[in-house]
Design a protein around this motif. Sequence first.
Motif, PDB file in Angstrom:
ATOM      1  N   THR A  30       0.846  -1.422   0.160  1.00 30.39           N
ATOM      2  CA  THR A  30       0.130   0.134   0.099  1.00 30.39           C
ATOM      3  C   THR A  30       1.010   1.347   0.097  1.00 30.39           C
ATOM      4  N   THR A  32       1.463   4.845   1.466  1.00 31.58           N
ATOM      5  CA  THR A  32       1.022   5.318   2.751  1.00 31.58           C
ATOM      6  C   THR A  32       0.753   6.835   2.896  1.00 31.58           C
ATOM      7  N   HIS A  33       2.183   7.363   2.200  1.00 35.78           N
ATOM      8  CA  HIS A  33       2.395   8.822   2.193  1.00 35.78           C
ATOM      9  C   HIS A  33       2.958   9.067   0.932  1.00 35.78           C
ATOM     10  N   PRO A  49       0.375  12.297   4.365  1.00 33.49           N
ATOM     11  CA  PRO A  49      -0.544  10.992   4.414  1.00 33.49           C
ATOM     12  C   PRO A  49      -1.455  10.943   2.982  1.00 33.49           C
ATOM     13  N   LEU A  50      -1.470   9.721   2.323  1.00 31.67           N
ATOM     14  CA  LEU A  50      -2.076   9.630   1.071  1.00 31.67           C
ATOM     15  C   LEU A  50      -3.507  10.054   1.148  1.00 31.67           C
ATOM     16  N   ALA A  51      -4.016   9.886   2.383  1.00 36.61           N
ATOM     17  CA  ALA A  51      -5.701  10.300   2.720  1.00 36.61           C
ATOM     18  C   ALA A  51      -6.032  11.849   2.428  1.00 36.61           C
ATOM     19  N   LEU A  52      -4.732  12.381   2.585  1.00 38.26           N
ATOM     20  CA  LEU A  52      -5.013  14.057   2.164  1.00 38.26           C
ATOM     21  C   LEU A  52      -4.974  14.514   0.709  1.00 38.26           C
ATOM     22  N   SER A  54      -5.530  13.722  -3.673  1.00 37.51           N
ATOM     23  CA  SER A  54      -6.428  13.213  -4.645  1.00 37.51           C
ATOM     24  C   SER A  54      -5.603  13.626  -5.976  1.00 37.51           C
ATOM     25  N   HIS A  63      -5.182  18.577   0.223  1.00 39.44           N
ATOM     26  CA  HIS A  63      -6.487  19.022   0.683  1.00 39.44           C
ATOM     27  C   HIS A  63      -6.116  19.850   2.038  1.00 39.44           C
ATOM     28  N   THR A 154      -2.980   3.245  -8.271  1.00 38.35           N
ATOM     29  CA  THR A 154      -3.245   2.760  -6.558  1.00 38.35           C
ATOM     30  C   THR A 154      -4.943   2.939  -6.666  1.00 38.35           C
ATOM     31  N   HIS A 156      -7.448   3.492  -3.562  1.00 38.15           N
ATOM     32  CA  HIS A 156      -7.612   3.636  -2.107  1.00 38.15           C
ATOM     33  C   HIS A 156      -6.290   3.305  -1.325  1.00 38.15           C
ATOM     34  N   GLY A 157      -4.826   3.370  -2.008  1.00 38.04           N
ATOM     35  CA  GLY A 157      -3.843   3.192  -1.455  1.00 38.04           C
ATOM     36  C   GLY A 157      -3.169   1.688  -1.619  1.00 38.04           C
TER      37      GLY A 157
END
Length: 244
Positions: A30, A32-33, A49-52, A54, A63, A154, A156-157
């Motif tokens: 995955t 992660t960053h 972090p990848l969650a931040l 798009s 974001h 990827t 969702h990671g």
Amino acid sequence: MKLRLGQPVTATDGAFGQLADLIVDPERRTVTHLIVQPHTNRRESRLVPLALASVTADTVMVHRTSDQLGQLPDVAVIELVNLGDQLDYGPDWSTGPQTVVGSPAPLGLSPWSVDEQILVELDKIPLGSCELRRSSRVEDDTGHSLGTLEGIVTTHGALEAIVVRSAHHGGHHYIVVPVTQVADLRSDVVELRTTAEAFHQMDTADDIFGPTDPPSSLARLEHTAGDRVRALSHRLGRMGGGTA
């Protein structure tokens, strides 16, 4: 999500820099960053972090505002070290590939000893992860170089595929390799479970990421210097381990 190394990065309030490196959990496969490098100074690179993030129209959007992005962990380090030293940044951190930026004598022109020092540039990365750059080597199942990493695909990671700039096919073609053909991931190296012959029979794509520039001469120098440091460290490790 398609992540191309070197692609532009924007914050919510404007352009910020470029995508410098990818941080991957090699066990879980995955991402992660992201390591994001501002236009102004590589040494102010931030761990995102990848969650931040798009991707839209080949641009990474983080974001957060530029000020908020600047408050994320800084990772770039320059150290003067003895050849073979193990750097320690605490229990939560490891180190990515080391790039030589200075030495007491040109590499390969003088004998090296463990007391000699080199100036290295590196990134601190989360413990248990690996760092992949645009100069990272992609190898076949015998360790032969197939090209360099251009980016990844990827969801969702989760790693779906890697995109290789193939030395065999020249600078304007990419080969998309499914993650099922990836045998191992470690900092600066992607090892495939396929042969060179099978790899070169995979489909090529000219526009998987859209228009892009070839790897810079600096990226090639980083890769060459990294190979030399790994070889020297391996040689010194064998010297320090005694004889069989």
